[in-house]
Design a protein around this motif. Structure first.
Motif, PDB file in Angstrom:
ATOM      1  N   THR A 131      99.523   6.491 -14.362  1.00  0.00           N
ATOM      2  CA  THR A 131      99.588   6.453 -15.833  1.00  0.00           C
ATOM      3  C   THR A 131     100.474   5.315 -16.336  1.00  0.00           C
ATOM      4  N   ASP A 132     101.426   4.879 -15.514  1.00  0.00           N
ATOM      5  CA  ASP A 132     102.438   3.892 -15.929  1.00  0.00           C
ATOM      6  C   ASP A 132     102.508   2.765 -14.919  1.00  0.00           C
ATOM      7  N   ASP A 133     101.695   1.731 -15.036  1.00  0.00           N
ATOM      8  CA  ASP A 133     100.840   1.425 -16.148  1.00  0.00           C
ATOM      9  C   ASP A 133      99.503   0.894 -15.619  1.00  0.00           C
ATOM     10  N   MET A 165     107.494  -7.112 -13.772  1.00  0.00           N
ATOM     11  CA  MET A 165     108.932  -6.769 -13.760  1.00  0.00           C
ATOM     12  C   MET A 165     109.316  -5.819 -14.883  1.00  0.00           C
ATOM     13  N   GLU A 166     108.341  -5.134 -15.504  1.00  0.00           N
ATOM     14  CA  GLU A 166     108.678  -4.323 -16.674  1.00  0.00           C
ATOM     15  C   GLU A 166     109.661  -3.221 -16.336  1.00  0.00           C
ATOM     16  N   GLU A 167     109.490  -2.603 -15.178  1.00  0.00           N
ATOM     17  CA  GLU A 167     110.372  -1.497 -14.814  1.00  0.00           C
ATOM     18  C   GLU A 167     111.764  -1.979 -14.427  1.00  0.00           C
ATOM     19  N   SER A 168     111.957  -3.291 -14.409  1.00  0.00           N
ATOM     20  CA  SER A 168     113.262  -3.851 -14.064  1.00  0.00           C
ATOM     21  C   SER A 168     113.732  -4.813 -15.142  1.00  0.00           C
ATOM     22  N   SER A 196      98.994  -0.809 -24.162  1.00  0.00           N
ATOM     23  CA  SER A 196      98.738   0.567 -23.743  1.00  0.00           C
ATOM     24  C   SER A 196      99.705   0.887 -22.606  1.00  0.00           C
ATOM     25  N   ASP A 197     100.851   1.465 -22.922  1.00  0.00           N
ATOM     26  CA  ASP A 197     101.888   1.717 -21.907  1.00  0.00           C
ATOM     27  C   ASP A 197     102.820   2.842 -22.363  1.00  0.00           C
ATOM     28  N   ASN A 198     102.287   3.776 -23.129  1.00  0.00           N
ATOM     29  CA  ASN A 198     103.119   4.961 -23.419  1.00  0.00           C
ATOM     30  C   ASN A 198     102.208   6.173 -23.408  1.00  0.00           C
ATOM     31  N   TYR A 199     102.624   7.288 -24.004  1.00  0.00           N
ATOM     32  CA  TYR A 199     101.941   8.561 -23.742  1.00  0.00           C
ATOM     33  C   TYR A 199     101.680   9.327 -25.025  1.00  0.00           C
ATOM     34  N   TRP A 200     100.656  10.175 -24.981  1.00  0.00           N
ATOM     35  CA  TRP A 200     100.422  11.095 -26.079  1.00  0.00           C
ATOM     36  C   TRP A 200     101.597  12.069 -26.145  1.00  0.00           C
ATOM     37  N   GLY A 214     115.171   1.206 -27.686  1.00  0.00           N
ATOM     38  CA  GLY A 214     115.597   0.159 -26.767  1.00  0.00           C
ATOM     39  C   GLY A 214     116.303   0.798 -25.583  1.00  0.00           C
ATOM     40  N   CYS A 215     116.710  -0.031 -24.628  1.00  0.00           N
ATOM     41  CA  CYS A 215     117.413   0.525 -23.463  1.00  0.00           C
ATOM     42  C   CYS A 215     118.476  -0.454 -22.979  1.00  0.00           C
ATOM     43  N   ASN A 216     119.735  -0.010 -22.979  1.00  0.00           N
ATOM     44  CA  ASN A 216     120.835  -0.775 -22.359  1.00  0.00           C
ATOM     45  C   ASN A 216     121.187  -0.052 -21.067  1.00  0.00           C
ATOM     46  N   ILE A 344     121.649   3.859 -22.055  1.00  0.00           N
ATOM     47  CA  ILE A 344     121.630   4.367 -23.429  1.00  0.00           C
ATOM     48  C   ILE A 344     120.321   3.910 -24.069  1.00  0.00           C
ATOM     49  N   ARG A 345     119.543   4.861 -24.578  1.00  0.00           N
ATOM     50  CA  ARG A 345     118.338   4.528 -25.362  1.00  0.00           C
ATOM     51  C   ARG A 345     118.825   4.264 -26.779  1.00  0.00           C
ATOM     52  N   THR A 346     118.517   3.087 -27.277  1.00  0.00           N
ATOM     53  CA  THR A 346     119.063   2.662 -28.573  1.00  0.00           C
ATOM     54  C   THR A 346     118.011   2.743 -29.680  1.00  0.00           C
ATOM     55  N   GLN A 381     123.248  -4.132 -16.788  1.00  0.00           N
ATOM     56  CA  GLN A 381     122.257  -4.733 -15.861  1.00  0.00           C
ATOM     57  C   GLN A 381     121.121  -5.382 -16.621  1.00  0.00           C
ATOM     58  N   HIS A 382     120.589  -4.678 -17.621  1.00  0.00           N
ATOM     59  CA  HIS A 382     119.580  -5.280 -18.490  1.00  0.00           C
ATOM     60  C   HIS A 382     119.539  -4.521 -19.802  1.00  0.00           C
ATOM     61  N   ALA A 383     119.031  -5.206 -20.810  1.00  0.00           N
ATOM     62  CA  ALA A 383     118.974  -4.570 -22.129  1.00  0.00           C
ATOM     63  C   ALA A 383     117.721  -5.034 -22.861  1.00  0.00           C
ATOM     64  N   GLY A 418     110.688   6.110 -24.992  1.00  0.00           N
ATOM     65  CA  GLY A 418     110.850   5.108 -23.941  1.00  0.00           C
ATOM     66  C   GLY A 418     110.943   3.709 -24.534  1.00  0.00           C
ATOM     67  N   SER A 419     110.961   2.727 -23.638  1.00  0.00           N
ATOM     68  CA  SER A 419     111.197   1.339 -24.047  1.00  0.00           C
ATOM     69  C   SER A 419     110.153   0.422 -23.429  1.00  0.00           C
ATOM     70  N   ILE A 420     109.690  -0.534 -24.196  1.00  0.00           N
ATOM     71  CA  ILE A 420     108.849  -1.614 -23.646  1.00  0.00           C
ATOM     72  C   ILE A 420     109.472  -2.887 -24.213  1.00  0.00           C
ATOM     73  N   ALA A 446     105.449  10.318 -15.860  1.00  0.00           N
ATOM     74  CA  ALA A 446     105.781   8.925 -15.550  1.00  0.00           C
ATOM     75  C   ALA A 446     107.240   8.852 -15.113  1.00  0.00           C
ATOM     76  N   HIS A 447     107.528   8.006 -14.144  1.00  0.00           N
ATOM     77  CA  HIS A 447     108.873   7.798 -13.574  1.00  0.00           C
ATOM     78  C   HIS A 447     109.326   8.974 -12.714  1.00  0.00           C
ATOM     79  N   SER A 448     108.595  10.060 -12.702  1.00  0.00           N
ATOM     80  CA  SER A 448     109.057  11.259 -12.016  1.00  0.00           C
ATOM     81  C   SER A 448     108.261  11.460 -10.724  1.00  0.00           C
TER      82      SER A 448
HETATM   83  C1  LIG Z   1     107.322   3.332 -21.824  1.00  0.00           C
HETATM   84  C2  LIG Z   1     107.093   2.479 -20.578  1.00  0.00           C
HETATM   85  N1  LIG Z   1     105.941   2.936 -19.887  1.00  0.00           N
HETATM   86  C3  LIG Z   1     108.293   2.564 -19.652  1.00  0.00           C
HETATM   87  O1  LIG Z   1     108.312   3.364 -18.762  1.00  0.00           O
HETATM   88  N2  LIG Z   1     109.299   1.716 -19.885  1.00  0.00           N
HETATM   89  C4  LIG Z   1     110.520   1.727 -19.126  1.00  0.00           C
HETATM   90  C5  LIG Z   1     111.099   0.347 -19.245  1.00  0.00           C
HETATM   91  C6  LIG Z   1     112.520   0.179 -18.914  1.00  0.00           C
HETATM   92  C7  LIG Z   1     113.090   0.200 -17.705  1.00  0.00           C
HETATM   93  N3  LIG Z   1     114.403  -0.058 -17.928  1.00  0.00           N
HETATM   94  C8  LIG Z   1     114.550  -0.206 -19.204  1.00  0.00           C
HETATM   95  N4  LIG Z   1     113.415  -0.092 -19.809  1.00  0.00           N
HETATM   96  C9  LIG Z   1     111.450   2.802 -19.658  1.00  0.00           C
HETATM   97  O2  LIG Z   1     111.330   3.204 -20.821  1.00  0.00           O
HETATM   98  O3  LIG Z   1     112.308   3.258 -18.868  1.00  0.00           O
END
Ligand SMILES: C[C@H](N)C(=O)N[C@@H](Cc1c[nH]cn1)C(=O)O
Ligand code: ZN
Ligand code: ZN
Length: 481
Positions: A131-133, A165-168, A196-200, A214-216, A344-346, A381-383, A418-420, A446-448
């Motif tokens: 599902t991701d992605d 590199m989206e997951e990083s 198309s990268d998120n969920y219902w 966002g994500c820091n 932190i999700r911002t 590490q990334h934001a 989540g964050s993209i 996703a992620h699990s």
């Molecule tokens: C929503 C998207 N499918 C996703 O999983 N994004 C990641 C991206 C990420 C990874 N580190 C910071 N952002 C997420 O929301 O964890």
């Protein structure tokens, strides 16, 4: 409206077996961007996409991004850009997705092999990246193929941008997008963007999404002894990095999700009456949440509080500790160096640098209070920044018509917890509207462990992506188009 859609839908059904095979091959490539040892697999996944796109007759380029900052011995995976059609009389839609995945080991608790697509008797397709992605990315390719084989003219020019590199933290992509969005660049002709990268929100009703958090992401490293120690011999005599770290991590957030870092709450935009009135209308129940959680361990009691906590308030999650003993058994070790990871999700109006300053000050003060002789290093590490857009644009109108045509119900307008990270970059660099059009459902994990994509979401989702392009082609040129 969109009269050729029925032929297209029929062809998608007809080709569904081969679309699942396409996903099976993709899931079999463990393209984990966070794992240095898997970098060749990430590259292999990019090659798989290039080959599939070439077979479909698209113009494809694999663009190198150079060495990974901070890990110069590693090359970043390439960005795959592709073009299908270049008719001046058609609209041009730019789509983005990612071909890298989160880490996954069978021992994490997967019921099946994570990199083998396994379909159960309820047509749930399990596998990392389903599902991701990878499913959504392949949905665009499936859509091209079904048009070709149905003999239905492709309604738009399609530009594609697939990263590894989206997951990083989408390393290197911002600069790439900014360059290619300029005059003469690969994305110059785009009239709108679709991701198309998120969920219902649930499992039955489609969604169109107009906001992301966002994500820091932070590391807190504490070190003291020169090497790991025997706790019987040195316990009580050596200051222990793990003791310091757990005390720092414990002071970041409480059981009810309240962030304990001074100044964070004040950065959050106040809730207006207009915004508050939106939440009651969303089709969502606490049972939807419990189903996704696999338990009743929610922080909040109502759906409104839950949705607000996910979409419009920040959250802090503690992810893990590198260097700590985590295997089964009872090893009596004192780890010499440990690194805690939290993020932190911002949300609006939190600025990346302001949040960093508050976090660093909080962690440094907490460490100072411990009076430890160990040493501390805290870093981001990334934001990636949060994003909120207007859903009153032809891009969203077209997607709403497509969702209703495929699923028979008008979609919910949602934000996403989540964050993209590159969403806002696409918006700012192209100056065009960005739509998030999810394929997967709330139970996809996703992620699990046991990530999955339902067959229905993959196949009907492929119909949705194609139908969206047809309705885009029919929308009048208004709202800044
Ligand atoms: C929503 C998207 N499918 C996703 O999983 N994004 C990641 C991206 C990420 C990874 N580190 C910071 N952002 C997420 O929301 O964890
Ligand atoms: Zn992800
Ligand atoms: Zn993703």
């Amino acid at each position: 409206m969109a009269p050729q859609l029925d032929s297209y839908f029929k062809q998608v059904d007809h080709l569904s077996g081969s679309f699942i095979e396409r996903l099976r091959k993709a899931v079999a490539i463990p393209s984990v961007s966070a794992d240095e040892d898997r970098r060749q697999d990430v590259v292999r996944m990019s090659e798989y996409l290039v080959s599939e796109l070439k077979t479909l007759g698209a113009h494809v380029e694999s663009r190198p991004l150079g060495p990974q900052p901070g890990k110069e011995h590693l090359q970043l995976p390439p960005v795959i850009v592709a073009r299908y059609g270049s008719s001046p009389s058609k609209r041009t839609i730019l789509v983005y997705g990612h071909y890298d995945v989160q880490p996954a080991l069978k021992d994490d608790g997967w019921a099946t092999e994570p990199f083998e697509l396994t379909i159960d008797d309820k047509d749930r397709m399990y596998g990392r990246g389903s599902t991701d992605d990878k499913g959504p990315v392949l949905g665009w390719l499936n859509s091209i193929q079904a048009h070709q084989e149905a003999g239905v003219e492709f309604p738009v020019n399609l530009l594609m941008c697939f990263e590894g590199m989206e997951e990083s933290g989408s390393e290197g992509l911002d600069e790439f997008i900014e360059k290619e969005a300029k005059k003469g660049g690969f994305f110059d002709a785009a009239d709108a963007v679709c991701i198309s990268d998120n969920y219902w929100l649930g499992t039955e009703k489609p969604c169109l999404t107009y906001g992301l958090r966002g994500c820091n992401y932070y590391s807190v490293e504490i070190k003291g002894p020169g090497q790991d120690l025997h706790s019987g011999v040195f316990g009580g005599a050596a200051q222990e990095p793990m003791t310091d770290l757990t005390r720092i991590l414990a002071g970041l957030v409480d059981t009810h999700g309240t962030i304990l870092i001074l100044g964070i709450a004040a950065l959050v935009a106040p809730l207006t009456d207009e915004e508050q009135s939106l939440y009651g209308h969303i089709s969502y129940t606490m049972d939807n949440l419990y189903e996704s959680l696999g338990s009743h361990t929610s922080v909040h009691a109502t759906k409104e509080q839950t949705l607000m906590a996910r979409w419009r308030y920040p959250s802090l999650s503690v992810h893990g500790i590198e260097g700590a003993f985590s295997a089964p058994g009872a090893k009596t070790v004192i780890p010499a160096k440990v690194t805690g990871k939290f993020s932190i999700r911002t949300v609006p109006d939190m600025e990346i640098e302001h949040v960093n300053r508050l976090v660093f000050a909080h962690v440094e003060k907490a460490f100072e209070k411990l009076g430890s002789k160990n040493s501390l290093r805290v870093s981001c590490q990334h934001a990636g920044k949060w994003w909120v857009a207007s859903p009153k644009h032809w891009n969203f109108t077209a997607a709403a018509k497509a969702a209703e045509r495929v699923f028979g119900v008008p979609p919910d307008l949602t934000r996403e917890g989540g964050s993209i990270p590159v969403t806002i970059t696409f918006e700012q660099a192209t100056g065009k509207n960005v739509l998030l059009l999810p394929m997967g459902s709330s139970t996809d994990a996703a992620h699990s462990v046991n990530e999955k994509l339902d067959r229905r979401n993959y196949i009907e989702g492929t119909k949705l992506l194609g139908a969206y392009l047809h309705y885009v082609a029919e929308e009048p040129m208004t709202n800044g188009a």
